[in-house]
Write a protein that holds these residues in place. Sequence first.
Motif, mmCIF file in Angstrom:
data_model
loop_
_atom_site.group_PDB
_atom_site.id
_atom_site.type_symbol
_atom_site.label_atom_id
_atom_site.label_comp_id
_atom_site.label_asym_id
_atom_site.label_seq_id
_atom_site.Cartn_x
_atom_site.Cartn_y
_atom_site.Cartn_z
ATOM 1 N N ASN A 1 49.124 63.100 35.091
ATOM 2 C CA ASN A 1 48.048 62.646 34.214
ATOM 3 C C ASN A 1 47.210 63.811 33.701
ATOM 4 O O ASN A 1 45.994 63.739 33.649
ATOM 5 C CB ASN A 1 47.160 61.656 34.966
ATOM 6 C CG ASN A 1 47.939 60.456 35.449
ATOM 7 O OD1 ASN A 1 48.693 59.872 34.686
ATOM 8 N ND2 ASN A 1 47.775 60.104 36.708
ATOM 9 N N GLN A 2 47.860 64.902 33.335
ATOM 10 C CA GLN A 2 47.121 66.081 32.914
ATOM 11 C C GLN A 2 46.367 65.824 31.615
ATOM 12 O O GLN A 2 46.719 64.949 30.815
ATOM 13 C CB GLN A 2 48.061 67.260 32.740
ATOM 14 C CG GLN A 2 49.047 67.122 31.585
ATOM 15 C CD GLN A 2 49.965 68.317 31.499
ATOM 16 O OE1 GLN A 2 50.201 68.992 32.473
ATOM 17 N NE2 GLN A 2 50.490 68.563 30.311
ATOM 18 N N LEU A 3 45.315 66.606 31.409
ATOM 19 C CA LEU A 3 44.515 66.494 30.198
ATOM 20 C C LEU A 3 45.292 66.992 28.990
ATOM 21 O O LEU A 3 46.054 67.954 29.081
ATOM 22 C CB LEU A 3 43.243 67.325 30.343
ATOM 23 C CG LEU A 3 42.270 66.935 31.455
ATOM 24 C CD1 LEU A 3 41.199 68.001 31.597
ATOM 25 C CD2 LEU A 3 41.635 65.590 31.172
ATOM 26 N N GLN A 4 45.066 66.346 27.879
ATOM 27 C CA GLN A 4 45.635 66.842 26.620
ATOM 28 C C GLN A 4 44.691 67.888 26.057
ATOM 29 O O GLN A 4 43.533 67.597 25.765
ATOM 30 C CB GLN A 4 45.810 65.694 25.622
ATOM 31 C CG GLN A 4 46.400 66.153 24.287
ATOM 32 C CD GLN A 4 46.529 65.017 23.294
ATOM 33 O OE1 GLN A 4 46.425 63.839 23.659
ATOM 34 N NE2 GLN A 4 46.740 65.344 22.028
ATOM 35 N N ASP A 5 45.186 69.095 25.893
ATOM 36 C CA ASP A 5 44.362 70.198 25.397
ATOM 37 C C ASP A 5 44.367 70.168 23.871
ATOM 38 O O ASP A 5 45.391 70.412 23.237
ATOM 39 C CB ASP A 5 44.923 71.524 25.913
ATOM 40 C CG ASP A 5 44.038 72.711 25.559
ATOM 41 O OD1 ASP A 5 43.048 72.524 24.823
ATOM 42 O OD2 ASP A 5 44.351 73.829 26.018
#
Length: 540
Positions: free
Chosen positions: A210-214
């Motif tokens: 669930n990593q952040l979208q940069d």
Amino acid sequence: MNSQLKPLPTGHSTLATLIDEGMVYIDKTPLVHRLTRYPGRFFLSRPRRFGKSLLVDTFQQLFEGNERLFRDLYIHDQWDWSRRHPVIKIDFAGAELRTPQALDEHVAYLLEENQERLGLDCGEYTSASSCLGRLIRHASEHFGEKVVVLVDEYDKPMLDNIENLEVAAEMRSGLKNLYSVLKAHDPYLQFVFLTGVTKFSKVSIFSGINQLQDISLNKSYATICGYTQQDLETSFGGHLAGVDWARLRRWYNGYRFLGEAVYNPFDILLFISNDRMYRNYWFETGSPAFLVKLFRQRRYFLPELESIEVGEEILDSFDIEHINPVTLLFQSGYLTIDSVRTRHEELKFRLVVPNQEVKTSLNKYFLDAYLAMPMDQRGRYQDQLYDTLIEADLPQLIATLKRLFAAIPWRNFTNNAMADFEGYYASVLFAFFESLNAQVIPEDITNQGQVDMTIELEGWIYVMEIKLLDSAAELVEGENPALEQIQARGYSEKYRGKASQGLFELGLVFGRAERNLIQADWLKIHEIEGVTAKLKTVRH
């Protein structure tokens, strides 16, 4: 100033203040709407004082359903005001935390503040992360809606201590424990938005399912912070009536994030507030001391800052134990993207200093660090160099350069090996000439190679090559290897007929043992009725 003009939002970062007080506000809600239409987790990197806190506050007011603040904005008719999401906000923007204990206390304060605003209680908890986790779950259950988490300047506790690796690592550990809660509680979250300057790895939020979208280098959001040229000509049109737009752009525009260039809001607001005086407003609020130390330790060639090409990985995350100065310069706003190309199916970014404010200030700051001399003394050298260049007084120019290098404290050489490298002397000269607002072209490319430096100032052009010998004992009578290289390779050819005042070839030879200029020769190029002639070499 015209009394009918809207007040400036100088020093304010809350949407309610700007709207209620009728201040100038640039409507960013078209981009806000694009981000918030669906559940999402995002990260935005921008330099300090770029409007990140106002953007975070805008998200908070939107999800909390403060409809009145958006009545005249784009998003008003696009939003479902019947739904209100509980918002948890973690703000490090105004804090300066120097110990892990101070970080723990500040996080505890922030969590208490959120509990009071939401009317909830974490109950008994053993750590800040467990409290945050409980707060997310309880808020979702209590309000019947998923939770919004906003983190402003998530990396500031690390950046504030980046010169102290041990403390910075402890700060990273504390923040990692806190931010890891976001992944563990993903089912309860509607929207997550983090801002910061840098993208640190090993903080848990930039890896995993669930990593952040940069969106930092997403062209669609290039202008989500900062002012565009159109913003200035419309929303600030009255405040800037009659301004020299070309000069304003040269001084304060030029920040590019793969889209339209933007101005730093802080610069523009203070420029207007200070009767349109051109000053280094943004740069003077913080200095890259740690960066300068890194450049000195790693013998970085300062002129390379004028044009650096890097791969995509260097603009991404890094560890505090392995900091790349170029990455930090880019993410901090001292470098920006000039152009992008594809090579071997990989993106290559050409980085440049964004504008006159940063260029002048950065070079002056490097001079302070490289020379370690009082500002008034440095100013005298700047004045002398400027006068000798515009008067084409080469003997005095050389004499000034000798005095300059002689004035550099001995410890600057004995504490590091920089003076053993040609790049040190080129870096000092480059920074000095740049600080004069001269046009300096480092590693100036010709069809025969590249000369170390070309300086253009008020119609005069100086084509300069630098050489470093072990000592004056290596000099050969009647020879100057630097000037000979200029002549042999025709470095000045492309400037023939382009110098309204005059054109010089200048060869400078430095000695490691002497730590100073040991030989200087020059030629003045005369062009009379289409015939080019060179004055006899002058030795100094």
